[in-house]
Design a protein around this motif. Structure first.
Motif, mmCIF file in Angstrom:
data_model
loop_
_atom_site.group_PDB
_atom_site.id
_atom_site.type_symbol
_atom_site.label_atom_id
_atom_site.label_comp_id
_atom_site.label_asym_id
_atom_site.label_seq_id
_atom_site.Cartn_x
_atom_site.Cartn_y
_atom_site.Cartn_z
ATOM 1 N N LEU A 115 8.208 1.868 -6.562
ATOM 2 C CA LEU A 115 9.575 1.434 -6.841
ATOM 3 C C LEU A 115 10.574 2.454 -6.290
ATOM 4 O O LEU A 115 11.515 2.100 -5.572
ATOM 5 C CB LEU A 115 9.757 1.252 -8.352
ATOM 6 C CG LEU A 115 11.047 0.582 -8.794
ATOM 7 C CD1 LEU A 115 11.164 -0.816 -8.217
ATOM 8 C CD2 LEU A 115 11.116 0.516 -10.326
ATOM 9 N N GLU A 116 10.351 3.716 -6.580
ATOM 10 C CA GLU A 116 11.247 4.772 -6.102
ATOM 11 C C GLU A 116 11.187 4.891 -4.587
ATOM 12 O O GLU A 116 12.189 5.119 -3.916
ATOM 13 C CB GLU A 116 10.888 6.121 -6.742
ATOM 14 C CG GLU A 116 11.294 6.219 -8.208
ATOM 15 C CD GLU A 116 12.693 5.670 -8.478
ATOM 16 O OE1 GLU A 116 13.637 6.139 -7.809
ATOM 17 O OE2 GLU A 116 12.835 4.765 -9.316
ATOM 18 N N GLU A 117 9.965 4.752 -4.086
ATOM 19 C CA GLU A 117 9.729 4.849 -2.641
ATOM 20 C C GLU A 117 10.577 3.806 -1.891
ATOM 21 O O GLU A 117 11.260 4.113 -0.923
ATOM 22 C CB GLU A 117 8.228 4.577 -2.427
ATOM 23 C CG GLU A 117 7.522 5.315 -1.349
ATOM 24 C CD GLU A 117 7.896 6.761 -1.184
ATOM 25 O OE1 GLU A 117 8.288 7.078 -0.057
ATOM 26 O OE2 GLU A 117 7.804 7.573 -2.136
ATOM 27 N N ILE A 118 10.535 2.585 -2.388
ATOM 28 C CA ILE A 118 11.265 1.499 -1.726
ATOM 29 C C ILE A 118 12.769 1.663 -1.931
ATOM 30 O O ILE A 118 13.564 1.448 -1.017
ATOM 31 C CB ILE A 118 10.778 0.132 -2.272
ATOM 32 C CG1 ILE A 118 9.289 -0.059 -1.964
ATOM 33 C CG2 ILE A 118 11.585 -1.021 -1.671
ATOM 34 C CD1 ILE A 118 8.622 -1.155 -2.775
ATOM 35 N N LYS A 119 13.137 2.127 -3.111
ATOM 36 C CA LYS A 119 14.565 2.256 -3.429
ATOM 37 C C LYS A 119 15.260 3.412 -2.718
ATOM 38 O O LYS A 119 16.473 3.559 -2.822
ATOM 39 C CB LYS A 119 14.750 2.382 -4.941
ATOM 40 C CG LYS A 119 14.645 1.047 -5.651
ATOM 41 C CD LYS A 119 15.066 1.170 -7.096
ATOM 42 C CE LYS A 119 15.240 -0.195 -7.740
ATOM 43 N NZ LYS A 119 15.428 -0.070 -9.199
ATOM 44 N N LYS A 120 14.488 4.231 -2.002
ATOM 45 C CA LYS A 120 15.105 5.263 -1.168
ATOM 46 C C LYS A 120 15.946 4.624 -0.069
ATOM 47 O O LYS A 120 16.799 5.261 0.518
ATOM 48 C CB LYS A 120 14.029 6.143 -0.514
ATOM 49 C CG LYS A 120 13.432 7.178 -1.451
ATOM 50 C CD LYS A 120 12.386 8.009 -0.736
ATOM 51 C CE LYS A 120 11.665 8.894 -1.733
ATOM 52 N NZ LYS A 120 10.327 9.293 -1.239
ATOM 53 N N HIS A 121 15.630 3.387 0.234
ATOM 54 C CA HIS A 121 16.357 2.691 1.289
ATOM 55 C C HIS A 121 17.560 1.972 0.715
ATOM 56 O O HIS A 121 17.629 1.679 -0.474
ATOM 57 C CB HIS A 121 15.427 1.705 2.010
ATOM 58 C CG HIS A 121 14.248 2.380 2.636
ATOM 59 N ND1 HIS A 121 13.070 2.590 1.956
ATOM 60 C CD2 HIS A 121 14.081 2.935 3.852
ATOM 61 C CE1 HIS A 121 12.225 3.226 2.744
ATOM 62 N NE2 HIS A 121 12.812 3.450 3.902
ATOM 63 N N GLU A 122 18.486 1.696 1.613
ATOM 64 C CA GLU A 122 19.743 1.077 1.201
ATOM 65 C C GLU A 122 19.582 -0.433 1.030
ATOM 66 O O GLU A 122 19.114 -1.118 1.931
ATOM 67 C CB GLU A 122 20.783 1.354 2.277
ATOM 68 C CG GLU A 122 22.171 1.049 1.859
ATOM 69 C CD GLU A 122 22.994 2.343 1.761
ATOM 70 O OE1 GLU A 122 24.196 2.226 1.708
ATOM 71 O OE2 GLU A 122 22.403 3.439 1.752
ATOM 72 N N GLY A 180 0.866 -1.181 0.000
ATOM 73 C CA GLY A 180 0.000 0.000 0.000
ATOM 74 C C GLY A 180 0.895 1.220 0.000
ATOM 75 O O GLY A 180 1.097 1.874 -1.019
ATOM 76 N N THR A 181 1.483 1.493 1.162
ATOM 77 C CA THR A 181 2.456 2.588 1.245
ATOM 78 C C THR A 181 3.865 2.133 0.872
ATOM 79 O O THR A 181 4.745 2.959 0.655
ATOM 80 C CB THR A 181 2.523 3.151 2.678
ATOM 81 O OG1 THR A 181 3.023 2.126 3.551
ATOM 82 C CG2 THR A 181 1.163 3.601 3.173
ATOM 83 N N GLY A 182 4.103 0.832 0.874
ATOM 84 C CA GLY A 182 5.438 0.305 0.576
ATOM 85 C C GLY A 182 6.343 0.230 1.799
ATOM 86 O O GLY A 182 7.517 -0.115 1.680
ATOM 87 N N THR A 183 5.805 0.508 2.964
ATOM 88 C CA THR A 183 6.614 0.476 4.190
ATOM 89 C C THR A 183 7.081 -0.949 4.515
ATOM 90 O O THR A 183 8.253 -1.173 4.834
ATOM 91 C CB THR A 183 5.797 1.027 5.380
ATOM 92 O OG1 THR A 183 5.234 2.278 4.992
ATOM 93 C CG2 THR A 183 6.660 1.222 6.608
ATOM 94 N N THR A 184 6.151 -1.884 4.408
ATOM 95 C CA THR A 184 6.500 -3.283 4.683
ATOM 96 C C THR A 184 7.541 -3.770 3.678
ATOM 97 O O THR A 184 8.549 -4.377 4.052
ATOM 98 C CB THR A 184 5.234 -4.162 4.604
ATOM 99 O OG1 THR A 184 4.236 -3.579 5.446
ATOM 100 C CG2 THR A 184 5.513 -5.588 5.052
ATOM 101 N N ALA A 185 7.299 -3.474 2.407
ATOM 102 C CA ALA A 185 8.243 -3.878 1.366
ATOM 103 C C ALA A 185 9.617 -3.240 1.612
ATOM 104 O O ALA A 185 10.648 -3.880 1.392
ATOM 105 C CB ALA A 185 7.708 -3.478 -0.010
ATOM 106 N N SER A 186 9.641 -2.010 2.092
ATOM 107 C CA SER A 186 10.917 -1.327 2.361
ATOM 108 C C SER A 186 11.707 -2.037 3.460
ATOM 109 O O SER A 186 12.928 -2.187 3.364
ATOM 110 C CB SER A 186 10.683 0.129 2.782
ATOM 111 O OG SER A 186 10.111 0.852 1.724
#
Ligand SMILES: *Cc1c(COP(=O)(O)O)cnc(C)c1O
Length: 285
Positions: free
Chosen positions: A202-209, A172-178
């Protein structure tokens, strides 16, 4: 009541379909963490509630739609940990449904706002007004989507001996996927947005390392967030009767439908090992 079943179990799913396709599929049963607090919602709230209590906040305020699993989960967690909860709900004053009734029963104060007001939920002025109205509070963003939410979701894989080629999760927000993305050591992350236009995730999750590759499957939204289609609902029924595992309409049935569709189309090479995260959401059924 306060019993959280952790670590959640991992179960292998077995059927002729899967063995004929020569793929192995396991499910991380975060749906079993708690009967009322949806699995990934607990993961996201865990460190937020800890932070709120450490900083001596008496109340938590958060945001959600009228059917939000996050609203429902926050209300229960507030009750369990003796913290007041306020839910800012997008919708008309007086609207009732089971999710909101239950949240109120669990002690949550509901504050309805218009769609346009709701859109300001991250604006300092709007939050200041809420503080004047309700007093000082610890703010959890919509969906539990903050860094502490991600931190909690990093624990999902830490509980398993991760040895999978693919890890699949609904978003949904991509928090879990992140959180999964950050904690993955190998394999490919497959993300199935439950909303239309989920490509932004995709961009949202890729903000993380992370060094992990992401496979975003944005075509299994079934019309958009909260929308369903007959073939999706039929799949959900069938899945439940074949495997005795309940799915939810908003997220996990779209995820499993998509995954099974890809398996059918020989998307995965023979011998692939897939771990699917069952994020819960069954309170909404
Ligand atoms: C909220 C929810 C999600 C989405 O989680 P995000 O971290 O916002 O991507 C997935 N599955 C279920 C069952 C949920 O309730």
């Amino acid at each position: 009541m306060k019993i959280f079943k952790l670590p959640s179990p991992v179960e292998e799913l077995k059927s002729d379909f899967l063995s004929n396709k020569r793929v192995q599929l396991w499910i991380k049963r975060d749906d079993l963490i708690h009967t009322e607090v949806s699995g990934n919602k607990w993961r996201k709230l865990k460190y937020n509630i800890e932070e709120a209590r450490n900083k001596n906040y008496k109340r938590i305020l958060t945001f959600g739609g009228a059917y939000s699993n996050h609203i429902a989960a926050t209300a229960v967690v507030g009750k369990l940990f003796n913290v007041e909860t306020i839910g800012v709900i997008r919708g008309d004053e007086g609207f009732e449904n089971k999710t909101l009734l239950k949240a109120r029963e669990d002690g949550m104060k509901l504050h309805f706002v218009s769609r346009s007001a709701y859109r300001q939920k991250n604006e300092p002025d709007f939050i200041e007004c809420l503080k004047e109205k309700f007093g000082k509070f610890y703010l959890v963003p919509e969906g539990g989507a903050n860094d502490l939410g991600v931190k909690g979701c990093e624990e999902i894989l830490r509980e398993t001996e991760a040895n999978y080629d693919f890890i699949a999760v609904a978003a949904g927000t991509g928090t879990t996927a992140s959180g999964i993305y950050k904690s993955m050591k190998a394999g490919m992350l497959m993300v199935f947005p439950a909303l239309k236009g989920g490509e932004f995730l995709l961009e949202e999750i890729k903000k993380h390392e992370s060094a992990i590759e992401i496979d975003l499957q944005a075509n299994y939204h079934f019309g958009g967030y909260g929308k369903t289609k007959p073939d999706q609902l039929a799949f959900m029924q069938e899945f439940q009767s074949q495997y005795s595992i309940e799915l939810d309409k908003i997220y996990t049935s779209k995820l499993f439908f998509g995954l099974f569709d890809l398996i059918k189309k020989n998307y995965f090479s023979q011998g692939s090992k897939i771990l699917v995260i069952h994020t819960g959401g069954l309170q909404g059924n």
